[in-house]
Design an enzyme around this catalytic site. Structure first.
Site, mmCIF file in Angstrom:
data_model
loop_
_atom_site.group_PDB
_atom_site.id
_atom_site.type_symbol
_atom_site.label_atom_id
_atom_site.label_comp_id
_atom_site.label_asym_id
_atom_site.label_seq_id
_atom_site.Cartn_x
_atom_site.Cartn_y
_atom_site.Cartn_z
ATOM 1 N N GLY A 125 15.703 14.400 4.242
ATOM 2 C CA GLY A 125 15.436 13.454 5.314
ATOM 3 C C GLY A 125 14.999 12.128 4.725
ATOM 4 C CG LEU A 126 17.261 9.872 2.285
ATOM 5 C CD1 LEU A 126 18.523 9.190 1.772
ATOM 6 C CD2 LEU A 126 16.169 9.837 1.219
ATOM 7 C CB SER A 127 11.841 7.771 6.392
ATOM 8 O OG SER A 127 11.122 7.448 5.210
ATOM 9 N N GLY A 147 11.627 4.883 3.291
ATOM 10 C CA GLY A 147 10.371 4.643 2.596
ATOM 11 C C GLY A 147 10.407 5.160 1.174
ATOM 12 C CB VAL A 148 8.118 4.543 -1.674
ATOM 13 C CG1 VAL A 148 6.763 4.986 -1.140
ATOM 14 C CG2 VAL A 148 8.186 4.729 -3.181
ATOM 15 C CB SER A 206 12.121 10.165 2.178
ATOM 16 O OG SER A 206 12.417 8.810 2.483
ATOM 17 C CB CYS A 215 7.222 14.616 15.681
ATOM 18 S SG CYS A 215 8.620 13.680 15.049
ATOM 19 N N GLY A 270 9.790 13.934 2.267
ATOM 20 C CA GLY A 270 8.809 13.293 1.401
ATOM 21 C C GLY A 270 7.384 13.565 1.822
ATOM 22 C CB CYS A 275 6.124 10.970 15.120
ATOM 23 S SG CYS A 275 7.462 11.790 14.260
#
Length: 383
Positions: free
Chosen positions: A24-26, A28-29, A31, A115, A139, A214
C-alpha cells in the site's frame, strides 16, 4: 536505481524468493521505504494506491492528487508497477457512516481503527489477492510473527520505535489478515527510515508525515462535522453544583477531557493567583437525554479519574479472549503510557478492565487496547 544500495535493515524481513507482495503506497516516506526494502529482499513488489474519499477532494485538506504524483514518481524510481484503486464506496459504508453514528450518539470514535480493519486490511487485502499476491505490506510501525510458544497463531507486536508504534490502531486485525501481512518497518526507527529514503534517492525522504482523519486529511474538525451533524445547542453546567456556565453548539463537538474551545473562562473567587482561581475547566460528562455538557475545574478532579471501565465489540487477535485473571497492560487512548490492568470478567461481547492506577478522561467510543509485554492482544470500544 534505488535497489543498487544495500540496506542492512532489510535482513530482518522475510525473504521473498520471487513471490509477489502488494504494498500500500500512500506517497509518504514510510510506505516508500517499505517497498524499497521488500524489493531488496527478493519480493516482486507491486504498489497499490488507494483513493477512498471523494466528497471534497481538493488540495486544501485532502492531498490525494499530490500523493498520487509522489507514488508514481516513487514507483518509477524503484522500477515497480502501480495500480490505483477506488474504495470510496466501501469507506463511506464501512467506516464513515459508523464514524458519524458514533459522534451523533455523543461518543468519540477513532476512525483509524475501523479504517485499518475494514479498508487497509480487508478491501485492500481482498483486491491484492486477486492480483496473485502472496502477501500485502504497509508502512505501519508494528510487527507480526508466528507465536514462539508453538501455538501456530500469528501475533501482532509493538514496533521497535515506541514513539511511532501503531499497534493500537491495528488491534482489530484477525489471524487471516495478519497471516497475509508484512510490516517491513517493525524494527526500524523513524529517523533511520528517512536516512534510508535519502540514501536511495527517494524525494519523499523529507516529506511531512500525513495527519488528520484516515484518508480525509487534516482540516478544521468542528467545521467538518457540522456539514454532516448540524448544531444542537445546549447548556454547559458545572458538575459539582449544576451552575449554568455557558452554552455549547452540540454534544457532537466535545469529548471527555477536552479543555479548549469551551469559552467559559476560569474561576474568579478573589483569593489571589496562588489559589488557582483561573484553574481550567474540563469536559467530564455528557447528559445526552437533556443535552447538557458537564464540566469540572482542575485536571485532577475526581470525576476525570476512573479505576475501571467496560469495553464492548471485543476483538482478540488470537481469535479468543486472554485469560481473565492475568495482569496485562492497556492503553485507553493513543499516545498514552501502558497502564497495568486485569480483566475482571468477560460477558459475551463485553468485558471489564480494572486498573491499578486511575485512568484520566476515559472516553466512550475510544478503543481500549490490551498488551502482554510487546504482544498486542486486541481490545474493544469503551462504553
Amino acid at each position: 536505481m534505488a535497489t543498487e544500495h544495500e540496506f542492512p535493515q532489510a535482513e530482518s524481513i522475510e525473504p521473498g524468493d520471487g513471490r509477489t507482495v502488494v504494498v500500500g503506497l500512500s506517497g509518504g516516506v514510510d510506505s516508500s521505504v517499505a517497498a524499497l526494502l521488500l524489493k531488496q529482499r527478493g519480493w516482486r513488489v507491486v504498489g497499490m494506491f488507494m483513493k477512498n474519499w471523494e466528497d471534497d477532494d481538493d488540495e486544501e485538506y485532502c492531498s490525494s492528487r499530490q500523493d498520487l504524483i509522489d507514488v508514481m514518481s516513487i514507483a518509477d524510481h524503484l522500477g515497480i508497477d502501480v495500480e490505483v484503486v477506488n474504495f470510496a464506496k466501501e469507506y463511506k459504508e464501512r467506516v464513515f457512516a459508523e464514524f458519524l453514528r458514533e459522534y451523533a450518539a455523543g461518543r468519540t470514535p477513532n476512525p483509524d481503527v475501523l479504517c485499518n480493519s475494514e479498508i487497509k486490511f480487508r478491501a485492500f487485502l481482498d483486491h491484492a489477492l486477486t492480483l496473485g499476491a502472496e502477501k500485502i505490506a504497509t508502512g505501519h510501525y508494528a510487527g507480526v510473527r508466528t507465536d514462539p510458544a508453538g501455538s501456530g497463531r500469528v501475533q501482532l507486536l509493538k514496533a521497535e520505535d515506541a514513539s511511532k508504534d501503531q499497534s493500537y490502531f491495528l488491534h482489530r486485525l484477525n489471524q487471516a489478515q495478519l497471516s497475509k501481512t508484512l510490516f517491513p518497518l517493525a524494527s526500524i526507527y523513524k529517523r533511520e527510515v528517512r536516512k534510508i529514503a535519502a540514501a536511495a534517492g527517494l524525494h519523499v525522504a523529507v516529506k511531512k508525515d500525513s495527519t488528520g482523519i484516515c484518508f480525509i486529511g487534516e482540516r478544521p474538525f468542528k467545521e467538518f462535522l457540522m456539514r454532516y451533524l448540524p448544531p444542537q445547542p445546549g447548556e454547559i453546567r458545572a458538575l459539582d453544583d449544576e451552575r449554568v456556565l455557558g452554552t455549547h453548539d452540540g454534544m457532537t463537538y466535545h469529548t471527555i477531557g477536552q479543555r479548549k474551545g469551551l469559552h467559559i473562562g476560569g474561576r474568579k473567587d478573589g483569593k489571589g493567583a496562588a489559589s488557582g482561581e483561573h484553574e481550567a475547566w474540563f469536559v467530564a460528562a455528557k447528559d445526552i437525554a437533556r443535552n447538557i455538557l458537564y464540566v469540572v475545574q482542575g485536571h485532577d478532579h475526581p470525576a476525570l479519574l476512573r479505576h475501571d471501565l467496560k469495553i464492548d465489540q471485543l476483538s482478540w487477535v488470537a481469535g479468543e479472549a486472554p485469560h481473565p485473571a492475568w495482569v496485562y497492560t492497556a492503553k485507553t487512548r493513543y499516545r498514552q503510557d501502558d497502564a497495568a490492568c486485569a480483566i475482571s470478567q468477560i460477558d459475551g461481547e463485553r468485558c471489564t478492565l480494572d486498573f491499578a492506577e486511575a485512568q484520566w478522561a476515559v472516553t466512550p467510543g475510544q478503543s481500549a487496547v490490551l498488551y502482554e509485554s510487546r504482544v498486542c492482544l486486541g481490545g474493544g470500544i469503551i462504553v
